[in-house]
Design a protein around this motif. Structure first.
Motif, PDB file in Angstrom:
ATOM      1  N   ALA A   1       0.844  -1.204   0.000  1.00 10.14           N
ATOM      2  CA  ALA A   1       0.000   0.000   0.000  1.00 10.14           C
ATOM      3  C   ALA A   1       0.876   1.249   0.000  1.00 10.14           C
ATOM      4  N   TRP A   2       0.424   2.286  -0.706  1.00 13.32           N
ATOM      5  CA  TRP A   2       1.174   3.544  -0.798  1.00 13.32           C
ATOM      6  C   TRP A   2       0.286   4.710  -0.426  1.00 13.32           C
ATOM      7  N   GLN A   3       0.905   5.716   0.201  1.00 15.94           N
ATOM      8  CA  GLN A   3       0.213   6.949   0.560  1.00 15.94           C
ATOM      9  C   GLN A   3       1.043   8.135   0.098  1.00 15.94           C
ATOM     10  N   LYS A   4       0.362   9.269  -0.107  1.00 14.77           N
ATOM     11  CA  LYS A   4       1.043  10.496  -0.515  1.00 14.77           C
ATOM     12  C   LYS A   4       0.859  11.567   0.547  1.00 14.77           C
ATOM     13  N   ILE A   5       1.928  12.329   0.813  1.00 11.36           N
ATOM     14  CA  ILE A   5       1.842  13.469   1.716  1.00 11.36           C
ATOM     15  C   ILE A   5       2.588  14.642   1.082  1.00 11.36           C
ATOM     16  N   ASN A   6       2.260  15.830   1.543  1.00 11.38           N
ATOM     17  CA  ASN A   6       2.986  17.038   1.148  1.00 11.38           C
ATOM     18  C   ASN A   6       3.945  17.414   2.258  1.00 11.38           C
ATOM     19  N   PHE A   7       5.203  17.608   1.912  1.00  6.30           N
ATOM     20  CA  PHE A   7       6.196  18.009   2.908  1.00  6.30           C
ATOM     21  C   PHE A   7       7.170  18.986   2.266  1.00  6.30           C
TER      22      PHE A   7
ATOM     23  N   LYS B   1      10.360  -6.054   7.004  1.00  7.16           N
ATOM     24  CA  LYS B   1       9.602  -5.047   6.252  1.00  7.16           C
ATOM     25  C   LYS B   1      10.370  -3.735   6.226  1.00  7.16           C
ATOM     26  N   TRP B   2      10.269  -3.051   5.085  1.00  8.64           N
ATOM     27  CA  TRP B   2      10.980  -1.790   4.896  1.00  8.64           C
ATOM     28  C   TRP B   2       9.986  -0.708   4.484  1.00  8.64           C
ATOM     29  N   ILE B   3      10.131   0.456   5.082  1.00  8.47           N
ATOM     30  CA  ILE B   3       9.333   1.611   4.664  1.00  8.47           C
ATOM     31  C   ILE B   3      10.115   2.361   3.594  1.00  8.47           C
ATOM     32  N   ILE B   4       9.475   2.585   2.452  1.00  7.28           N
ATOM     33  CA  ILE B   4      10.104   3.244   1.311  1.00  7.28           C
ATOM     34  C   ILE B   4       9.490   4.635   1.131  1.00  7.28           C
ATOM     35  N   MET B   5      10.343   5.645   0.957  1.00  8.64           N
ATOM     36  CA  MET B   5       9.881   7.009   0.677  1.00  8.64           C
ATOM     37  C   MET B   5      10.453   7.453  -0.672  1.00  8.64           C
ATOM     38  N   LYS B   6       9.597   8.020  -1.515  1.00  7.35           N
ATOM     39  CA  LYS B   6      10.017   8.460  -2.847  1.00  7.35           C
ATOM     40  C   LYS B   6       9.538   9.890  -3.088  1.00  7.35           C
ATOM     41  N   ALA B   7      10.350  10.670  -3.773  1.00 10.00           N
ATOM     42  CA  ALA B   7       9.964  12.036  -4.139  1.00 10.00           C
ATOM     43  C   ALA B   7      10.889  12.503  -5.262  1.00 10.00           C
ATOM     44  N   TYR B   8      10.363  13.317  -6.174  1.00 12.34           N
ATOM     45  CA  TYR B   8      11.162  13.880  -7.264  1.00 12.34           C
ATOM     46  C   TYR B   8      11.947  15.090  -6.752  1.00 12.34           C
ATOM     47  N   PHE B   9      13.198  15.190  -7.179  1.00 16.41           N
ATOM     48  CA  PHE B   9      14.056  16.332  -6.866  1.00 16.41           C
ATOM     49  C   PHE B   9      14.192  16.545  -5.357  1.00 16.41           C
TER      50      PHE B   9
ATOM     51  N   MET C   1      16.208  16.277   3.154  1.00 16.49           N
ATOM     52  CA  MET C   1      14.761  16.443   3.260  1.00 16.49           C
ATOM     53  C   MET C   1      14.123  15.207   3.899  1.00 16.49           C
ATOM     54  N   PHE C   2      14.577  14.009   3.490  1.00 18.01           N
ATOM     55  CA  PHE C   2      14.021  12.788   4.077  1.00 18.01           C
ATOM     56  C   PHE C   2      14.379  12.692   5.560  1.00 18.01           C
ATOM     57  N   THR C   3      15.601  13.106   5.892  1.00 16.25           N
ATOM     58  CA  THR C   3      15.994  13.099   7.306  1.00 16.25           C
ATOM     59  C   THR C   3      15.120  14.049   8.112  1.00 16.25           C
TER      60      THR C   3
ATOM     61  N   GLU D   1      10.813  15.196  12.026  1.00 17.91           N
ATOM     62  CA  GLU D   1       9.557  15.855  12.373  1.00 17.91           C
ATOM     63  C   GLU D   1       8.460  14.839  12.653  1.00 17.91           C
ATOM     64  N   SER D   2       8.457  13.738  11.902  1.00 19.30           N
ATOM     65  CA  SER D   2       7.456  12.695  12.148  1.00 19.30           C
ATOM     66  C   SER D   2       7.646  12.090  13.537  1.00 19.30           C
ATOM     67  N   HIS D   3       8.899  11.839  13.907  1.00 16.71           N
ATOM     68  CA  HIS D   3       9.185  11.282  15.226  1.00 16.71           C
ATOM     69  C   HIS D   3       8.757  12.242  16.331  1.00 16.71           C
ATOM     70  N   ASP D   4       9.073  13.525  16.165  1.00 10.79           N
ATOM     71  CA  ASP D   4       8.683  14.518  17.173  1.00 10.79           C
ATOM     72  C   ASP D   4       7.168  14.637  17.281  1.00 10.79           C
TER      73      ASP D   4
END
Length: 426
Positions: A17-23, A44-52, A57-59, A64-67
């Motif tokens: 399953a995939w979800q999209k967020i704005n960050f 299991k691995w969580i994969i994050m993808k984004a253009y440019f 940014m991923f860090t 921020e997600s952890h906080d």
């Protein structure tokens, strides 16, 4: 696929399953994949993808997600339960507000002893390691229902800042192998809870098997009586998967079992527990829970009314002397017989007078004499609300406290009715 921000994203990531967020102006796709490599045990691995996007940014997203997660779960205890759909793993299913440790009332200094023992264990991993002793500690809480076993465990987890990993040993599809996997995957620092452990397993005997199979003669008059009178043995289970005693013991302290967690088991029936569970590394400490003493009733009363800032009768230094609630608590507890009424029953009674401590003291003697029932139940019907006590029989541990209450309470008046118990239909 709807795009959401990091602050309103409920990450319910399942495999595939995939979800999209704005960050930070970027659209990030988040999904989960499972490793097919057998050597990696299907991790299991969580994969994050984004253009440019950049690693920074991923860090930043992870930080921020952890906080955000920490702020949302502050002052809460997370509850994890087994997920047996793909192997045997744990999933966070809920969280609940931390219960204050001060709201637990046990006999004498038992509460402080349990807390100190748990803290000592959690702080002494090196002690166990240097001596080659398995780093495990277990507790069996046994005693009458409603005596506060689960409440104490929940408050203890909050006090120690531990998550609760709850496993139902009688659950569907749970067997010895899956239990072993679950305990291996259990977090190293958590509170592992097994409630009603006596219901999990027993050893069947041939004669016991015969008890649950009535004669199979269609026209036999004995068949109807056999069906009516048959009683399933205490160990009867309705699923093919079972937890055996040896499987449970191996999962708790076998070669592959995890370390560092606190184990708590509960039961209302100590006599059904195999003595093998008392070995070191399994349930080292057995803790008995009884009905409330007068001292517990007094402490519960004081805490109940002093803890509510909105109560009209809570102590106010400008209006009432500090002895008011203490005096009322002494009067309340004087009517409570030792080791007869459960803590949960006392709390239920106080809830009926949750902002009226004087009324709670005034009515407690009558409540005890009538069997400590739960009180009238609000019945909504025909556009009105009635308070009814319907077919309520309450039994306690003493003959003096066995009272049958059978009547109807309407507009504050009890109308006693004679005859058999009956249930009114609205």
């Amino acid at each position: 696929m709807t795009k959401r921000s990091i602050f309103d994203l409920l990450v319910d990531v399942n495999v595939g399953a995939w979800q999209k967020i704005n960050f930070k102006g970027k659209t990030v796709r988040i999904g989960m994949v499972q490793d097919d490599d057998a050597l990696r045990e299907g991790k299991k691995w969580i994969i994050m993808k984004a253009y440019f996007a950049t690693p920074r940014m991923f860090t930043s997203l992870l930080t921020e997600s952890h906080d955000k997660f920490k702020s949302l779960t502050a002052n809460k205890t997370s509850i994890y339960t087994p997920n047996l759909s793909h192997g045997a793993t744990w999933q966070r299913t809920s969280s609940r507000p931390n219960r204050p440790w001060e709201s637990i009332f046990l006999v004498s200094n038992i509460k402080e002893w349990i807390l100190n023992d748990c803290q000592e264990f959690l702080n002494e991993s090196e002690f166990y390691l240097r001596r080659g002793i398995p780093y495990r500690r277990g507790y069996l809480c046994f005693g009458v229902a409603g005596s506060g076993k689960s409440s104490m465990i929940g408050a203890l987890a909050a006090k120690l800042n531990l998550d609760i990993y709850l496993v139902n040993l009688g659950g569907k599809s749970l067997d010895d192998d899956k239990l072993q996997e679950l305990l291996q995957a259990c977090s190293g620092k958590c509170l592992l809870l097994m409630e009603d452990i006596d219901c999990a397993f027993t050893t069947k005997k041939p004669q016991d098997e015969e008890e649950v199979h009535p004669p199979q003669h269609p026209n036999s008059p004995a068949l109807a009586n056999a069906i009516r009178n048959v009683q399933l043995p205490k160990f009867a289970r309705q699923s093919k998967e079972v937890i055996t005693l040896s499987g449970l013991l191996n999962a708790l302290d076998g070669v592959a079992s995890g370390e560092g967690r606190l184990l708590f088991c509960t039961t209302d029936w100590k006599d059904r527990i195999d003595s093998a569970l008392s070995s070191p590394g399994r349930c080292d400490i057995w803790i008995e829970f009884k009905h409330a003493t007068r001292s517990q009733a007094k402490s519960l009363f004081e805490y109940f009314y002093r803890s509510d800032p909105d109560s009209q009768d809570t102590i106010n230094e400008d209006e009432k002397p500090a002895m008011d609630i203490t005096s009322l608590a002494e009067g309340f507890s004087s009517h409570i017989p030792d080791d007869v009424i459960s803590v949960s029953a006392l709390q239920g009674y106080l809830m009926r007078h949750k902002r009226q401590p004087e009324l709670a003291v005034e009515n407690v003697r009558s409540w005890v004499e009538k069997g400590c029932g739960q009180g009238p139940t609000p019945l909504l019907h025909d556009g009105k609300v009635d308070l009814k006590v319907i077919g309520n029989t309450v039994e306690t541990d003493t003959e003096k406290a066995k009272v049958k209450v059978n009547g109807v309470k309407v507009n504050g008046h009890m109308e006693e009715e004679k005859g058999e118990d009956m249930v009114d239909e609205a």
